[in-house]
Design an enzyme around this catalytic site. Structure first.
Site, mmCIF file in Angstrom:
data_model
loop_
_atom_site.group_PDB
_atom_site.id
_atom_site.type_symbol
_atom_site.label_atom_id
_atom_site.label_comp_id
_atom_site.label_asym_id
_atom_site.label_seq_id
_atom_site.Cartn_x
_atom_site.Cartn_y
_atom_site.Cartn_z
ATOM 1 N N GLY A 109 -15.720 -42.589 60.306
ATOM 2 C CA GLY A 109 -16.451 -42.396 61.559
ATOM 3 C C GLY A 109 -15.695 -41.485 62.507
ATOM 4 N N GLY A 151 -13.465 -40.762 65.050
ATOM 5 C CA GLY A 151 -12.380 -41.457 65.731
ATOM 6 C C GLY A 151 -11.917 -40.788 67.000
ATOM 7 N N ARG A 152 -12.226 -39.493 67.153
ATOM 8 C CA ARG A 152 -11.852 -38.792 68.384
ATOM 9 C C ARG A 152 -12.909 -37.767 68.792
ATOM 10 N NH1 ARG A 152 -7.380 -34.149 66.949
ATOM 11 N NH2 ARG A 152 -8.207 -33.523 64.930
ATOM 12 N N LYS A 207 -14.607 -32.935 71.010
ATOM 13 C CA LYS A 207 -13.559 -33.348 70.074
ATOM 14 C C LYS A 207 -12.257 -33.529 70.848
ATOM 15 C CE LYS A 207 -11.592 -32.085 65.578
ATOM 16 N NZ LYS A 207 -11.608 -31.063 64.489
ATOM 17 N N ASP A 267 -5.338 -42.431 69.280
ATOM 18 C CA ASP A 267 -5.525 -42.247 70.721
ATOM 19 C C ASP A 267 -6.801 -41.494 71.062
ATOM 20 O OD1 ASP A 267 -4.936 -39.625 70.022
ATOM 21 O OD2 ASP A 267 -3.003 -39.559 71.043
ATOM 22 N N ARG A 316 -17.532 -28.575 70.102
ATOM 23 C CA ARG A 316 -17.984 -28.018 68.829
ATOM 24 C C ARG A 316 -19.498 -28.107 68.740
ATOM 25 N NH1 ARG A 316 -15.066 -30.455 63.701
ATOM 26 N NH2 ARG A 316 -16.195 -32.353 64.277
ATOM 27 N N ARG A 334 -22.529 -35.649 57.090
ATOM 28 C CA ARG A 334 -21.623 -35.307 56.003
ATOM 29 C C ARG A 334 -22.018 -36.028 54.721
ATOM 30 N NH1 ARG A 334 -16.634 -34.593 59.476
ATOM 31 N NH2 ARG A 334 -17.431 -34.800 61.589
ATOM 32 N N ASP A 353 -15.790 -36.471 53.713
ATOM 33 C CA ASP A 353 -16.151 -36.567 55.115
ATOM 34 C C ASP A 353 -16.000 -35.226 55.825
ATOM 35 O OD1 ASP A 353 -13.326 -37.510 54.549
ATOM 36 O OD2 ASP A 353 -13.154 -37.120 56.697
ATOM 37 N N ASN A 354 -15.520 -34.198 55.124
ATOM 38 C CA ASN A 354 -15.397 -32.856 55.684
ATOM 39 C C ASN A 354 -16.371 -31.885 55.019
ATOM 40 O OD1 ASN A 354 -13.378 -33.645 57.429
ATOM 41 N ND2 ASN A 354 -11.724 -33.015 56.074
#
Length: 343
Positions: free
Chosen positions: A88, A90-91, A111, A123, A174, A181, A254-255
């Protein structure tokens, strides 16, 4: 006047398990580094009489655009061949999606905008260096004619992030045809959530491959045809990479977008001199994502997509009432190379 985004928020209308609502975490001293005015115009984003400080507030996450529905997308992924059932965003936080001047739906995503339910202890922030790199590479790839995510804005956060050392932080905006994905399909297949899987696939067809549902000859096999279209687009994308000497570096599932766009410019580069085994990731000790391996890894990732879509292929079978379609669906798992021929 404030920045005006004509958000449609169509992704936010998918089943709730597709995402988690989340608000960006404000930063202390946002400072605009770069704003892509021509892309903003293409996206019908109104910025007349908007100051740099107002742009910095919007694109740092400090000020929410009108009618945005911020969310973090859920997905899984194979990372260096190892399955992680829950990754998922995350940032990254999707502000919303909107129609551009070509009537194409586009995502606008922050992002480095702070922690999300998928941060897994991270973080949620981004260092300035990688954000600058992604901005430059997105726009370079676009100029070279390679399908890619785009760069809309870059903002210095005024805060420090800790990686190997203390680094200045940033928030990168972005833009993508979508952020869906291979790993998004894997997420619901792993959970046997066939309703969400079908809703996701129908969304992808409506968003990226309308010709699939408009083809009357094989309309009863739309999910098989969707898979073929995704495969063809990915093959064409990797062929463009290879012609330019580009190495993605982290071709995890995932990319890999189902739209066929290049995404996630982490450890990647253009080779200076030809070396078929060249890698650009310090953690890729085995050369899994070496330059010459990219077509094979693309095929491997698409095989994982075929596995995730098997329940959909069987829905095609049921609607067609034909056992031969079921055989074709099953064979696709082992025969993605047929659709992966690059001419």
């Amino acid at each position: 006047m404030p920045v005006s985004f004509p958000f449609e928020n169509i992704y936010a209308k998918l089943p709730s398990q597709c995402f988690e609502p989340v608000q960006p975490t404000p930063v202390s001293e946002p400072e605009l580094i770069k704003f892509n005015e021509s892309l903003a115009d293409t996206l019908n984003i109104e910025t007349t009489d908007v100051t740099e400080s107002e742009l910095a507030a919007i694109f740092s996450g400090n000020a929410a655009p009108d009618n945005a529905i911020p969310l973090a997308m859920a997905y899984s992924g194979h990372q260096f061949g190892n399955l992680n059932p829950q990754l998922g965003d995350g940032r990254a936080i999707l502000l919303g999606d909107l129609y551009d001047k070509n009537s194409q739906l586009r995502d606008v995503q922050l992002k480095g905008a702070g922690r999300t339910p998928f941060s897994r202890g991270g973080d949620g922030r981004s260092p300035l260096g990688p954000a600058l790199r992604e901005y430059i590479l997105c726009e370079a790839m676009f100029a070279l004619g390679v399908p890619t995510t785009r760069a809309l804005a870059l903002v210095r956060s005024g805060e420090t992030v800790i990686r190997q050392q203390r680094e200045p932080g940033a928030v990168f905006t972005r833009v993508a045809a979508s952020h869906i994905r291979v790993g998004t399909f894997q997420y619901f297949a792993l959970r046997r959530d066939h309703d969400a899987l079908r809703a996701l696939a129908d969304h992808v067809i409506n968003r990226h491959y309308r010709e699939v549902k408009n083809t009357s000859e094989e309309s009863e096999k739309k999910y098989l045809n969707l898979f073929k279209k995704i495969t063809e687009n990915q093959a064409k994308l990797i062929a463009k990479w290879m012609n330019l000497g580009f190495i993605h570096g982290v071709m995890n599932t995932d990319n890999m977008t189902v739209s066929g766009e290049t995404i996630d410019y982490g450890p990647c580069a253009f080779i200076d001199s030809f070396n078929r085994k060249k890698v650009f990731s310090s953690i890729d000790q085995q050369g899994r994502y070496a330059y010459i391996n990219q077509p094979a890894i693309g095929q491997w990732n698409l095989t994982r997509l075929a596995e995730a879509m098997l329940p959909l292929f069987m829905m095609d079978t049921e609607s067609a009432h034909s056992s031969s379609d079921g055989v074709e669906a099953t064979l696709l798992v082992d025969r993605t190379e047929y659709f992966f021929s690059v001419k």
